[in-house]
Design an enzyme around this catalytic site. Structure first.
Site, mmCIF file in Angstrom:
data_model
loop_
_atom_site.group_PDB
_atom_site.id
_atom_site.type_symbol
_atom_site.label_atom_id
_atom_site.label_comp_id
_atom_site.label_asym_id
_atom_site.label_seq_id
_atom_site.Cartn_x
_atom_site.Cartn_y
_atom_site.Cartn_z
ATOM 1 N N LYS A 297 59.882 75.466 24.922
ATOM 2 C CA LYS A 297 61.161 74.765 24.668
ATOM 3 C C LYS A 297 60.971 73.254 24.649
ATOM 4 O O LYS A 297 61.560 72.507 25.440
ATOM 5 C CB LYS A 297 62.214 75.141 25.704
ATOM 6 C CG LYS A 297 62.636 76.598 25.634
ATOM 7 C CD LYS A 297 63.897 76.860 26.433
ATOM 8 C CE LYS A 297 64.300 78.303 26.412
ATOM 9 N NZ LYS A 297 63.378 79.183 27.168
HETATM 10 P P1 BMP Z 1 65.107 88.046 31.499
HETATM 11 O O1 BMP Z 1 65.137 89.203 30.503
HETATM 12 O O2 BMP Z 1 64.334 88.363 32.736
HETATM 13 O O3 BMP Z 1 66.473 87.497 31.801
HETATM 14 O O4 BMP Z 1 64.262 86.877 30.806
HETATM 15 C C1 BMP Z 1 64.677 86.252 29.630
HETATM 16 C C2 BMP Z 1 63.637 85.289 29.132
HETATM 17 O O5 BMP Z 1 64.115 84.685 27.938
HETATM 18 C C3 BMP Z 1 63.316 84.148 30.096
HETATM 19 O O6 BMP Z 1 61.953 83.849 29.966
HETATM 20 C C4 BMP Z 1 64.145 82.988 29.586
HETATM 21 O O7 BMP Z 1 63.497 81.759 29.836
HETATM 22 C C5 BMP Z 1 64.224 83.268 28.101
HETATM 23 N N1 BMP Z 1 65.476 82.806 27.464
HETATM 24 C C6 BMP Z 1 66.712 83.277 27.854
HETATM 25 O O8 BMP Z 1 66.833 84.131 28.727
HETATM 26 N N2 BMP Z 1 67.837 82.802 27.223
HETATM 27 C C7 BMP Z 1 67.780 81.874 26.245
HETATM 28 O O9 BMP Z 1 68.820 81.520 25.707
HETATM 29 C C8 BMP Z 1 66.525 81.390 25.842
HETATM 30 C C9 BMP Z 1 65.395 81.880 26.453
HETATM 31 O O10 BMP Z 1 64.208 81.474 26.044
#
Ligand code: BMP
Length: 453
Positions: A297
């Protein structure tokens, strides 16, 4: 001085008009939906609105002012405060006890009342309201309306001898929004069709296939990702938000057979060492045929991003096939991401994100036009030339208590036409991550196939 157009755009920002497919009270499907109630929640705008409307009127003609309940009540109140025209209140239902009055406030028979309405559609609700006021011996000659939906109401009332003043009408509003790039020709066409009385066809656009995208997208990393998706029948990207090199490699080995890409946040690996962490990971990726996506990012000026991409201990440009980047630094800040596919952060999944429609629209324009960008991370549908990557996917829970908001694979394929789902804790926190990866792979693929029909 502020123009009427500028004032309208200020009102629009409050979300008073939405475009899409809406079923009206009558059961008819409309390409737009108007709700002016938010205007009353911004005192500055409400005051200005009152003055704009007062300026349009021959105020000497009126003794009283009255709003049609409920949306126009605060508008009429504001107009009364700005003009000193005494306010009367029309009830929606007569009082059950006491006076059984329909009109509250001080008035005398024979006085002339200005009627205020928020939106006029067919005019029938005004035609019901007016006799209730006239029954009290009050005359109504003029009606002021904030927005005319242009569906015959104004003409109907005028044919009955009322003067109808309108601040905005839908044609004018569409022209403003088109000029501002907030409405496209297709939407305007649908609105015009609707206003001319034609049934509007909302073709539910079908999800485009990976084969179609493979043929039409040019970037080599986009093509590679689509090839892997078709080969593995998977649209799953596993997010390896683990803390050690060992966990990272184990996670990559276990999920590898089921995923198209492994997404990393390399800066959370506590024992990061380029040779120990990255080199084996490259081998695992080659063995299981998945791509490496560094969720860095980036959010800086071009020169800094250039340095962050290639230098420091992570040397991202050496190994990442895909990277994520904000586009907040503007178009040319993305020029230095060579030899990888950039996925632009267009909209975020977290509660209270600042990526509102205006931001997303502007960011999407950059994403569409920049040759390094292959797609976007977003929670909304994207133009077909961009691949859509959707995080915030989990089949077990709707949130994580830290602001993350989850949807199911089915939801994101059906409603957002996503191309790739990104799943982190749904997999790495599962008792059996390998099994969980397989379940998400199957659910994602089935949801993709269902979205094609
Ligand atoms: P999780 O499924 O455990 O919530 O993880 C989601 C992943 O996607 C994390 O690495 C987070 O940084 C990334 N992410 C997100 O959740 N929402 C966004 O809008 C952008 C992301 O990159």
């Amino acid at each position: 001085m502020e123009t009427k157009k500028e004032f309208f755009l200020e009102c629009y920002e409050l979300g008073i008009i939405k475009f899409g497919k809406f079923t009206l009270k009558s059961g008819i499907e409309s390409p737009f939906y108007v709700d002016l109630r938010p205007l009353a929640s911004d005192p500055r705008i409400l005051k200005k609105l009152a003055n704009y409307m007062l300026e349009m009127l021959p105020l000497d003609n009126f003794d009283l002012i009255c709003g049609v309940p409920y949306a126009a009540l605060p508008m009429a109140t504001a107009m009364s405060l700005e003009s000193y025209l005494p306010l009367i209140i029309k009830r929606k239902e007569a009082k059950q006890h006491g006076t059984k009055k329909m009109i509250e406030g001080l008035y005398r028979k024979g006085q002339n009342c200005l009627l205020v309405e928020d939106v006029i559609t067919s005019g029938t609700s005004l035609l019901e309201t007016i006799p209730e006021i006239e029954n009290e011996g009050i005359a109504v000659s003029d009606i002021i309306v904030v927005l005319d939906r242009q569906q015959g109401g104004k003409e109907l009332l005028e044919s009955k001898g009322f003067r109808v003043h309108t601040l905005f009408n839908i044609t004018e509003v569409c022209a403003i929004l088109k000029e501002e790039g907030k409405l496209d020709d297709e939407e305007i066409g649908r609105i015009n069709d609707f206003l001319s009385g034609n049934m509007v066809k909302f073709e539910d656009p079908k999800h485009l296939t990976y084969e179609y995208k493979l043929e039409n997208l040019e970037h080599s990393k986009a093509k590679k990702l689509l090839e892997i998706a078709l080969e593995k029948k998977s649209n799953l990207i596993a997010s390896a938000d683990v803390l050690t090199t060992k966990e990272l490699h184990e996670f990559a080995e276990k999920t590898g057979p089921h995923i198209v890409a492994l997404k990393t946040h390399m800066d959370v690996i506590t024992d990061f060492d380029y040779d120990q962490t990255i080199l084996p990971l490259i081998d695992i990726a080659a063995k299981h045929n998945f791509m490496l996506m560094e969720d860095r990012k980036f959010a800086d000026i071009g020169n800094t991003q250039d340095l962050q991409y290639s230098y420091g201990m992570y040397k991202i440009s050496n190994w990442a096939d895909l990277i994520t980047s904000h586009v907040i630094g503007g178009y040319s800040s993305l020029d230095y991401f060579h030899n990888c596919g950039v996925i632009a952060i267009l909209g975020m999944s977290s509660e209270g994100t600042l990526t509102d429609k205006n931001y997303r629209d502007e960011a999407t324009k950059i994403a569409q036009s920049h040759p390094n960008i292959i797609g976007g991370v977003a929670q909304n549908e994207l133009p077909e030339e961009l691949l859509l990557f959707t995080p915030g996917v989990n089949m077990e829970t709707s949130g994580d208590g830290k602001g993350q908001q989850y949807n199911t694979p089915d939801h994101v394929f059906r409603n957002l036409h996503t191309d790739f789902i990104i799943v982190g804790r749904g997999i790495y926190k599962a008792e059996n991550p390998e099994q969980a990866a397989l379940s998400y792979k199957i659910a994602g693929w089935e949801a993709y196939e269902a979205s094609l029909n």
